[in-house]
Design a protein around this motif. Structure first.
Motif, PDB file in Angstrom:
ATOM      1  N   LEU A 147       0.809  -1.208   0.000  1.00  0.00           N
ATOM      2  CA  LEU A 147       0.000   0.000   0.000  1.00  0.00           C
ATOM      3  C   LEU A 147       0.848   1.267   0.000  1.00  0.00           C
ATOM      4  CD1 LEU A 147      -3.115  -0.713   2.242  1.00  0.00           C
ATOM      5  CD2 LEU A 147      -2.692  -1.223  -0.162  1.00  0.00           C
ATOM      6  N   ALA A 148       2.127   1.158   0.348  1.00  0.00           N
ATOM      7  CA  ALA A 148       2.990   2.341   0.289  1.00  0.00           C
ATOM      8  C   ALA A 148       3.062   2.850  -1.143  1.00  0.00           C
ATOM      9  CB  ALA A 148       4.378   2.008   0.812  1.00  0.00           C
ATOM     10  N   ALA A 149       3.172   1.944  -2.092  1.00  0.00           N
ATOM     11  CA  ALA A 149       3.216   2.348  -3.499  1.00  0.00           C
ATOM     12  C   ALA A 149       1.898   2.987  -3.918  1.00  0.00           C
ATOM     13  CB  ALA A 149       3.525   1.138  -4.387  1.00  0.00           C
ATOM     14  N   GLU A 150       0.799   2.433  -3.418  1.00  0.00           N
ATOM     15  CA  GLU A 150      -0.506   3.005  -3.741  1.00  0.00           C
ATOM     16  C   GLU A 150      -0.652   4.393  -3.118  1.00  0.00           C
ATOM     17  OE1 GLU A 150      -4.337   2.962  -5.522  1.00  0.00           O
ATOM     18  OE2 GLU A 150      -2.474   1.868  -5.856  1.00  0.00           O
ATOM     19  N   HIS A 151      -0.159   4.565  -1.895  1.00  0.00           N
ATOM     20  CA  HIS A 151      -0.189   5.884  -1.258  1.00  0.00           C
ATOM     21  C   HIS A 151       0.672   6.874  -2.034  1.00  0.00           C
ATOM     22  CE1 HIS A 151      -2.092   5.346   2.895  1.00  0.00           C
ATOM     23  NE2 HIS A 151      -2.335   4.249   2.221  1.00  0.00           N
ATOM     24  N   ASP A 152       1.834   6.417  -2.534  1.00  0.00           N
ATOM     25  CA  ASP A 152       2.686   7.291  -3.343  1.00  0.00           C
ATOM     26  C   ASP A 152       1.972   7.709  -4.622  1.00  0.00           C
ATOM     27  OD1 ASP A 152       4.699   7.134  -1.484  1.00  0.00           O
ATOM     28  OD2 ASP A 152       5.838   5.593  -2.567  1.00  0.00           O
ATOM     29  N   ARG A 153       1.278   6.758  -5.241  1.00  0.00           N
ATOM     30  CA  ARG A 153       0.542   7.071  -6.472  1.00  0.00           C
ATOM     31  C   ARG A 153      -0.548   8.094  -6.192  1.00  0.00           C
ATOM     32  NH1 ARG A 153      -3.997   6.259  -8.930  1.00  0.00           N
ATOM     33  NH2 ARG A 153      -4.858   5.040  -7.212  1.00  0.00           N
ATOM     34  N   ILE A 154      -1.279   7.892  -5.095  1.00  0.00           N
ATOM     35  CA  ILE A 154      -2.344   8.826  -4.737  1.00  0.00           C
ATOM     36  C   ILE A 154      -1.775  10.207  -4.423  1.00  0.00           C
ATOM     37  CG2 ILE A 154      -4.105   9.330  -2.984  1.00  0.00           C
ATOM     38  CD1 ILE A 154      -4.625   6.299  -2.867  1.00  0.00           C
ATOM     39  N   GLN A 155      -0.621  10.252  -3.750  1.00  0.00           N
ATOM     40  CA  GLN A 155       0.012  11.541  -3.439  1.00  0.00           C
ATOM     41  C   GLN A 155       0.392  12.272  -4.722  1.00  0.00           C
ATOM     42  OE1 GLN A 155       0.028  13.265  -0.940  1.00  0.00           O
ATOM     43  NE2 GLN A 155       1.786  14.633  -0.853  1.00  0.00           N
ATOM     44  N   GLN A 156       0.927  11.544  -5.704  1.00  0.00           N
ATOM     45  CA  GLN A 156       1.263  12.184  -6.971  1.00  0.00           C
ATOM     46  C   GLN A 156       0.008  12.709  -7.671  1.00  0.00           C
ATOM     47  OE1 GLN A 156       4.362  12.945  -8.033  1.00  0.00           O
ATOM     48  NE2 GLN A 156       4.894  12.157  -6.003  1.00  0.00           N
ATOM     49  N   GLU A 157      -1.100  11.977  -7.540  1.00  0.00           N
ATOM     50  CA  GLU A 157      -2.368  12.447  -8.101  1.00  0.00           C
ATOM     51  C   GLU A 157      -2.837  13.712  -7.388  1.00  0.00           C
ATOM     52  OE1 GLU A 157      -4.419  11.194 -10.774  1.00  0.00           O
ATOM     53  OE2 GLU A 157      -2.376  10.491 -11.185  1.00  0.00           O
ATOM     54  N   ARG A 158      -2.643  13.778  -6.072  1.00  0.00           N
ATOM     55  CA  ARG A 158      -2.981  14.994  -5.324  1.00  0.00           C
ATOM     56  C   ARG A 158      -2.179  16.184  -5.854  1.00  0.00           C
ATOM     57  NH1 ARG A 158      -2.407  11.688  -0.537  1.00  0.00           N
ATOM     58  NH2 ARG A 158      -4.456  11.209   0.383  1.00  0.00           N
ATOM     59  N   ILE A 159      -0.872  15.978  -5.973  1.00  0.00           N
ATOM     60  CA  ILE A 159       0.004  17.059  -6.427  1.00  0.00           C
ATOM     61  C   ILE A 159      -0.415  17.523  -7.816  1.00  0.00           C
ATOM     62  CG2 ILE A 159       2.373  17.640  -7.082  1.00  0.00           C
ATOM     63  CD1 ILE A 159       3.262  15.587  -4.894  1.00  0.00           C
ATOM     64  N   ALA A 160      -0.675  16.570  -8.706  1.00  0.00           N
ATOM     65  CA  ALA A 160      -1.069  16.925 -10.074  1.00  0.00           C
ATOM     66  C   ALA A 160      -2.375  17.701 -10.100  1.00  0.00           C
ATOM     67  CB  ALA A 160      -1.188  15.652 -10.915  1.00  0.00           C
ATOM     68  N   ALA A 161      -3.334  17.270  -9.276  1.00  0.00           N
ATOM     69  CA  ALA A 161      -4.629  17.960  -9.228  1.00  0.00           C
ATOM     70  C   ALA A 161      -4.463  19.380  -8.701  1.00  0.00           C
ATOM     71  CB  ALA A 161      -5.607  17.173  -8.362  1.00  0.00           C
ATOM     72  N   PHE A 162      -3.639  19.532  -7.660  1.00  0.00           N
ATOM     73  CA  PHE A 162      -3.432  20.859  -7.080  1.00  0.00           C
ATOM     74  C   PHE A 162      -2.732  21.789  -8.087  1.00  0.00           C
ATOM     75  CE2 PHE A 162      -3.258  19.101  -2.446  1.00  0.00           C
ATOM     76  CZ  PHE A 162      -4.622  18.813  -2.514  1.00  0.00           C
ATOM     77  N   LYS A 163      -1.784  21.240  -8.842  1.00  0.00           N
ATOM     78  CA  LYS A 163      -1.097  22.039  -9.857  1.00  0.00           C
ATOM     79  C   LYS A 163      -2.070  22.499 -10.937  1.00  0.00           C
ATOM     80  CE  LYS A 163       3.680  20.334  -9.590  1.00  0.00           C
ATOM     81  NZ  LYS A 163       4.732  19.550 -10.300  1.00  0.00           N
ATOM     82  N   GLU A 164      -2.950  21.599 -11.379  1.00  0.00           N
ATOM     83  CA  GLU A 164      -3.938  21.960 -12.395  1.00  0.00           C
ATOM     84  C   GLU A 164      -4.873  23.040 -11.877  1.00  0.00           C
ATOM     85  OE1 GLU A 164      -5.899  18.471 -13.901  1.00  0.00           O
ATOM     86  OE2 GLU A 164      -3.994  17.397 -14.117  1.00  0.00           O
TER      87      GLU A 164
END
Length: 268
Positions: free
Chosen positions: A216-233
């Motif tokens: 789940l650490a990898a899944e949490h990392d993926r979700i965090q990158q999605e958060r960052i991308a959404a915030f940037k957009e």
């Protein structure tokens, strides 16, 4: 099939009959997952135990709040007061690595106590740090004496941590305690792991006895990158004027707006 939450008497009656499962959980989501997975015993934080939603999440798991208070240097009086509050919040027992005198005091108040033997993290300086205890006859005798002291103090169970499997098994056969193995083999009465290890959330060192079932650490990392991308957009849309768009705001009738502007023009 529906199951009932076990009692201390139930756990004692199961000694030597089947292995129990125990997890350390720190969130309502983990508690609910453990309940639905059929986990027998839970170690929980004080905050989780005192959360009124906990029993909705895990109604049939035998819950043992951990030792946060004890690790902060609490006195016997403070530990007792905390244990009473936890029991009132539906704790089935309390974990305590304090003195035998403190454990005896809790037991005298009919509070079920789970103690700790072998490698006791908060007391590990006395046994040489974070390493196995019981690899010599002398240190195996120490673990045996710890178990007997807990029996005499009135504990009903004990975590037995990082003790050779043969030693733990020999002790378990000769003890009335429900012995909960953390890296002490299958000759005890229960197996205990942390949810963060089982789920692959631990980003540090994994103990030898841990087994990782998911990443789940990898899944949490993926979700965090999605958060960052959404915030940037989102920030980009603000900069470009794409947000807010017409569908994000409330309109007003043109005539009403003219009346309001006429009103404003007459203001100082």
């Amino acid at each position: 099939m529906a199951r009932n939450r076990p009692t201390v008497a139930d756990l004692r009656a199961l000694k030597g009959k089947r292995q129990l499962s125990k997890l350390r959980v720190t969130s309502l989501e983990e508690a609910e997952a453990a309940e639905r997975a059929g986990i027998d015993l839970l170690s929980v934080t004080y905050a989780l135990m005192l959360d009124p939603r906990f029993r909705d999440a895990a109604p049939t798991c035998f819950a043992v709040p951990g030792d946060e208070y004890g690790m902060m240097g609490a006195t016997s009086d403070e530990i007792l007061r905390t244990a009473v509050k936890l029991k009132a919040a539906s704790a089935d027992a309390v974990y305590c690595s304090a003195s035998d005198r403190t454990i005896r005091r809790l037991a005298d108040e009919h509070i079920p106590v789970c103690g700790h033997v072998g490698l006791i993290p908060t007391h590990s300086t006395w046994t040489g740090g974070f390493k196995a205890v019981g690899k010599t006859a002398e240190t195996a005798e120490l673990v045996w004496r710890q178990v007997k002291a807990l029996e005499q103090a009135g504990a009903f169970a004990a975590e037995i941590e990082v003790v050779p499997a043969e030693v733990a098994s020999a002790i378990s056969r000769r003890s009335s305690l429900v012995l909960i193995s953390m890296g002490a083999g299958a000759g005890c009465d229960a197996q205990y792991l942390f949810a963060e290890d089982v789920l692959g959330l631990n980003r540090g060192h994994y103990p030898r006895h841990a087994k990782v079932y998911r990443n789940l650490a990898a899944e949490h990392d993926r979700i965090q990158q999605e958060r960052i991308a959404a915030f940037k957009e989102y920030a980009g849309d603000i900069a470009s004027g794409a947000y807010p768009a017409a569908n994000h705001v409330i309109g007003v009738d043109a005539g009403e707006m003219r009346k309001f502007e006429d009103f404003l023009s007459g203001q100082a």
